[in-house]
Motif scaffolding. Structure first.
Motif, PDB file in Angstrom:
ATOM      1  N   UNK A  23       0.792  -1.226   0.000  1.00  0.00           N
ATOM      2  CA  UNK A  23       0.000   0.000   0.000  1.00  0.00           C
ATOM      3  C   UNK A  23       0.823   1.273   0.000  1.00  0.00           C
ATOM      4  N   UNK A  24       1.992   1.283   0.629  1.00  0.00           N
ATOM      5  CA  UNK A  24       2.756   2.521   0.741  1.00  0.00           C
ATOM      6  C   UNK A  24       3.858   2.565  -0.314  1.00  0.00           C
ATOM      7  N   UNK A  25       3.897   3.660  -1.026  1.00  0.00           N
ATOM      8  CA  UNK A  25       4.899   3.849  -2.078  1.00  0.00           C
ATOM      9  C   UNK A  25       6.176   4.408  -1.469  1.00  0.00           C
ATOM     10  N   UNK A  26       7.312   3.922  -1.961  1.00  0.00           N
ATOM     11  CA  UNK A  26       8.610   4.426  -1.521  1.00  0.00           C
ATOM     12  C   UNK A  26       8.893   5.780  -2.158  1.00  0.00           C
ATOM     13  N   UNK A  27       8.478   5.938  -3.412  1.00  0.00           N
ATOM     14  CA  UNK A  27       8.744   7.170  -4.148  1.00  0.00           C
ATOM     15  C   UNK A  27       7.675   7.334  -5.217  1.00  0.00           C
ATOM     16  N   UNK A  28       7.261   8.573  -5.485  1.00  0.00           N
ATOM     17  CA  UNK A  28       6.350   8.878  -6.592  1.00  0.00           C
ATOM     18  C   UNK A  28       6.913  10.058  -7.365  1.00  0.00           C
ATOM     19  N   UNK A  29       6.638  10.090  -8.671  1.00  0.00           N
ATOM     20  CA  UNK A  29       7.049  11.215  -9.506  1.00  0.00           C
ATOM     21  C   UNK A  29       6.134  11.317 -10.709  1.00  0.00           C
ATOM     22  N   UNK A  42       4.771   5.306  -9.343  1.00  0.00           N
ATOM     23  CA  UNK A  42       5.131   5.020  -7.954  1.00  0.00           C
ATOM     24  C   UNK A  42       6.038   3.796  -7.895  1.00  0.00           C
ATOM     25  N   UNK A  43       6.970   3.810  -6.933  1.00  0.00           N
ATOM     26  CA  UNK A  43       7.838   2.670  -6.659  1.00  0.00           C
ATOM     27  C   UNK A  43       7.420   2.042  -5.335  1.00  0.00           C
ATOM     28  N   UNK A  44       7.273   0.730  -5.331  1.00  0.00           N
ATOM     29  CA  UNK A  44       6.917  -0.028  -4.134  1.00  0.00           C
ATOM     30  C   UNK A  44       8.004  -1.062  -3.864  1.00  0.00           C
ATOM     31  N   UNK A  45       8.249  -1.373  -2.582  1.00  0.00           N
ATOM     32  CA  UNK A  45       9.207  -2.407  -2.192  1.00  0.00           C
ATOM     33  C   UNK A  45       8.487  -3.525  -1.453  1.00  0.00           C
ATOM     34  N   UNK A  46       8.803  -4.782  -1.827  1.00  0.00           N
ATOM     35  CA  UNK A  46       8.280  -5.956  -1.132  1.00  0.00           C
ATOM     36  C   UNK A  46       9.176  -7.147  -1.477  1.00  0.00           C
ATOM     37  N   UNK A  72       7.391  -1.085 -10.036  1.00  0.00           N
ATOM     38  CA  UNK A  72       7.056   0.225 -10.602  1.00  0.00           C
ATOM     39  C   UNK A  72       5.671   0.125 -11.213  1.00  0.00           C
ATOM     40  N   UNK A  73       4.808   1.119 -10.909  1.00  0.00           N
ATOM     41  CA  UNK A  73       3.438   1.079 -11.414  1.00  0.00           C
ATOM     42  C   UNK A  73       2.944   2.488 -11.716  1.00  0.00           C
ATOM     43  N   UNK A  74       2.224   2.630 -12.827  1.00  0.00           N
ATOM     44  CA  UNK A  74       1.573   3.894 -13.168  1.00  0.00           C
ATOM     45  C   UNK A  74       0.302   3.975 -12.354  1.00  0.00           C
TER      46      UNK A  74
END
Length: 54
Positions: A12-18, A36-40, A46-48
């Motif tokens: 649910x929480x993004x590490x970074x968005x741009x 957005x970049x997510x870590x798991x 990476x997802x739009x």
């Protein structure tokens, strides 16, 4: 929100968005993408998350 390809868990929480603007289409309008970049599980996903014509 992104789904991890390794474990299938929803992140649910993004590490970074741009925001990024693409090339103009035939009408001269650009598409602005919010990415957005997510870590798991040691993977970076990476997802739009939004698209807009500007």
């Amino acid at each position: 929100m992104a789904k991890c390809p390794a474990c299938g868990k929803e992140v649910k929480t993004a590490k970074k968005t741009w925001k990024m603007a693409g090339k103009p289409d035939k009408n001269g309008k650009r598409t602005q993408l919010t990415i957005a970049l997510y870590d798991c599980c040691g993977n970076t996903i990476r997802q739009v998350i939004d698209k807009q014509k500007i």
